[in-house]
Design a protein around this motif. Structure first.
Motif, PDB file in Angstrom:
ATOM      1  N   PRO A  68     -11.320  35.954  71.367  1.00 58.05           N
ATOM      2  CA  PRO A  68     -12.680  35.826  71.892  1.00 58.05           C
ATOM      3  C   PRO A  68     -12.827  36.536  73.232  1.00 58.05           C
ATOM      4  CG  PRO A  68     -11.467  33.777  72.192  1.00 58.05           C
ATOM      5  CD  PRO A  68     -10.600  34.662  71.352  1.00 58.05           C
ATOM      6  N   GLU A 116     -18.905  32.163  74.662  1.00 57.92           N
ATOM      7  CA  GLU A 116     -20.183  31.954  73.988  1.00 57.92           C
ATOM      8  C   GLU A 116     -19.987  31.907  72.472  1.00 57.92           C
ATOM      9  OE1 GLU A 116     -24.687  33.900  73.758  1.00 57.92           O
ATOM     10  OE2 GLU A 116     -23.113  34.862  74.965  1.00 57.92           O
ATOM     11  N   THR A 117     -20.685  30.974  71.817  1.00 57.55           N
ATOM     12  CA  THR A 117     -20.613  30.846  70.362  1.00 57.55           C
ATOM     13  C   THR A 117     -22.012  30.882  69.758  1.00 57.55           C
ATOM     14  OG1 THR A 117     -20.651  28.421  70.468  1.00 57.55           O
ATOM     15  CG2 THR A 117     -18.472  29.495  70.446  1.00 57.55           C
ATOM     16  N   ALA A 120     -24.081  29.671  65.887  1.00 57.01           N
ATOM     17  CA  ALA A 120     -23.965  28.916  64.635  1.00 57.01           C
ATOM     18  C   ALA A 120     -25.025  29.393  63.650  1.00 57.01           C
ATOM     19  CB  ALA A 120     -24.132  27.423  64.902  1.00 57.01           C
ATOM     20  N   VAL A 178     -19.694  27.786  63.200  1.00 59.93           N
ATOM     21  CA  VAL A 178     -19.760  28.169  64.606  1.00 59.93           C
ATOM     22  C   VAL A 178     -18.695  29.237  64.836  1.00 59.93           C
ATOM     23  CG1 VAL A 178     -19.539  27.402  66.993  1.00 59.93           C
ATOM     24  CG2 VAL A 178     -20.546  25.867  65.278  1.00 59.93           C
ATOM     25  N   ARG A 179     -19.110  30.394  65.293  1.00 53.50           N
ATOM     26  CA  ARG A 179     -18.200  31.519  65.533  1.00 53.50           C
ATOM     27  C   ARG A 179     -18.362  32.023  66.970  1.00 53.50           C
ATOM     28  NH1 ARG A 179     -14.579  32.688  61.194  1.00 53.50           N
ATOM     29  NH2 ARG A 179     -15.688  32.648  59.219  1.00 53.50           N
ATOM     30  N   TYR A 180     -17.340  32.700  67.450  1.00 55.27           N
ATOM     31  CA  TYR A 180     -17.462  33.373  68.737  1.00 55.27           C
ATOM     32  C   TYR A 180     -18.517  34.467  68.642  1.00 55.27           C
ATOM     33  CZ  TYR A 180     -13.098  31.080  70.021  1.00 55.27           C
ATOM     34  OH  TYR A 180     -12.124  30.148  70.278  1.00 55.27           O
ATOM     35  N   GLU A 181     -19.326  34.585  69.689  1.00 55.40           N
ATOM     36  CA  GLU A 181     -20.387  35.582  69.721  1.00 55.40           C
ATOM     37  C   GLU A 181     -19.834  36.983  69.975  1.00 55.40           C
ATOM     38  OE1 GLU A 181     -24.294  37.248  69.813  1.00 55.40           O
ATOM     39  OE2 GLU A 181     -23.473  35.428  68.942  1.00 55.40           O
ATOM     40  N   ARG A 228     -19.080  38.169  63.671  1.00 58.30           N
ATOM     41  CA  ARG A 228     -18.938  37.156  62.621  1.00 58.30           C
ATOM     42  C   ARG A 228     -18.213  37.746  61.402  1.00 58.30           C
ATOM     43  NH1 ARG A 228     -21.202  32.149  61.520  1.00 58.30           N
ATOM     44  NH2 ARG A 228     -22.127  32.316  63.592  1.00 58.30           N
ATOM     45  N   GLN A 238     -14.483  38.166  62.220  1.00 59.38           N
ATOM     46  CA  GLN A 238     -13.750  36.900  62.214  1.00 59.38           C
ATOM     47  C   GLN A 238     -13.542  36.392  60.789  1.00 59.38           C
ATOM     48  OE1 GLN A 238     -15.176  34.175  65.661  1.00 59.38           O
ATOM     49  NE2 GLN A 238     -16.650  35.866  65.621  1.00 59.38           N
ATOM     50  N   ARG A 297     -13.807  26.065  58.571  1.00 62.39           N
ATOM     51  CA  ARG A 297     -14.432  26.037  59.903  1.00 62.39           C
ATOM     52  C   ARG A 297     -15.871  25.527  59.862  1.00 62.39           C
ATOM     53  NH1 ARG A 297     -11.106  28.933  63.227  1.00 62.39           N
ATOM     54  NH2 ARG A 297      -9.827  30.600  62.339  1.00 62.39           N
ATOM     55  N   TYR A 305     -24.490  20.249  69.535  1.00 63.67           N
ATOM     56  CA  TYR A 305     -24.413  21.686  69.806  1.00 63.67           C
ATOM     57  C   TYR A 305     -25.586  22.104  70.663  1.00 63.67           C
ATOM     58  CZ  TYR A 305     -23.352  26.609  68.926  1.00 63.67           C
ATOM     59  OH  TYR A 305     -23.019  27.941  69.070  1.00 63.67           O
TER      60      TYR A 305
END
Length: 221
Positions: A119, A123-124, A126, A142-145, A169, A172, A186, A220
């Protein structure tokens, strides 16, 4: 609890045999579905198990399978080859509002070997996400931005590249495949929906409506 996938039992000779078998077939290979053991194995790192010509042919075949599906990414295990190889491409026409909310921009074709992401910042984001190996389903993940991807090119060069938004996204999701991880591992499972229900109830740029109705990610931001 973190689950570590077992390493693939394929030997280099077995890998090459499988690749040659798939390349020689008259039809496109099927996409493995959840429950197939190859999707739950740590794929073998690429270190020359197949020739440069075979690798080029395999990448071209994977791109065809991805387009046919259609999808924006495909990992080699999804066609039964437990090798750390994935192809990525996102050229779909997307509603401008959805593209803006999801930070989705076109992604040129890219083939990656032995990828690893980290990452960049905390920041993430969803959003609903699907997978060609879980046909007919979607769920919020929810993923890392923003991520930094380290990988090798088909030509053997080491590269490092940053991705953000929807491109991050995709990176990942496909890299996870090579570690034996599926997006449902996840996902917010209360958000799990069929494609039909998604189209009927939750097909909007964000997840606010689904989040309120289905009761997930209450904490969230």
């Amino acid at each position: 609890m973190t689950v570590v996938s077992p390493p693939t039992p394929f030997t280099p000779a077995h890998l090459r045999e499988r690749v040659q078998e798939i390349l020689a077939a008259d039809a496109l290979p099927p996409i493995a579905q959840a429950g197939h053991p190859v999707l739950r194995q740590h794929a073998a790192a690429f270190d020359g198990q197949i020739t440069a010509v075979e690798l080029e042919q395999l990448i071209a075949l994977m791109r065809r399978v991805m387009h046919e599906a259609p999808g924006v990414g495909l990992a080699a295990p999804q066609i039964g080859i437990p090798l750390q190889l994935a192809v990525l491409e996102d050229k779909f026409d997307v509603d401008p509002e959805a593209a803006a909310v999801r930070h989705r921009t076109p992604l040129d074709f890219l083939a990656v070997l032995n990828p690893r992401y980290t990452p960049v910042g905390g920041e993430t984001a969803a959003f609903f996400e699907g997978c060609l190996s879980l046909s007919g389903l979607q769920a919020v993940v929810v993923r890392y931005e923003r991520v930094r991807l380290q990988f090798e090119t088909p030509g053997g060069l080491g590269r490092e590249q940053e991705f953000e938004g929807w491109q991050a996204r995709i990176v990942q999701h496909e890299t996870d495949h090579l570690l034996g991880t599926l997006y449902v591992d996840r996902a917010e499972l209360r958000s799990l929906t069929s494609n039909a229900e998604y189209a009927t109830n939750w097909a909007e740029p964000g997840i606010a409506k689904a989040r309120a109705a289905l009761g997930f990610l209450s904490e969230y931001p």
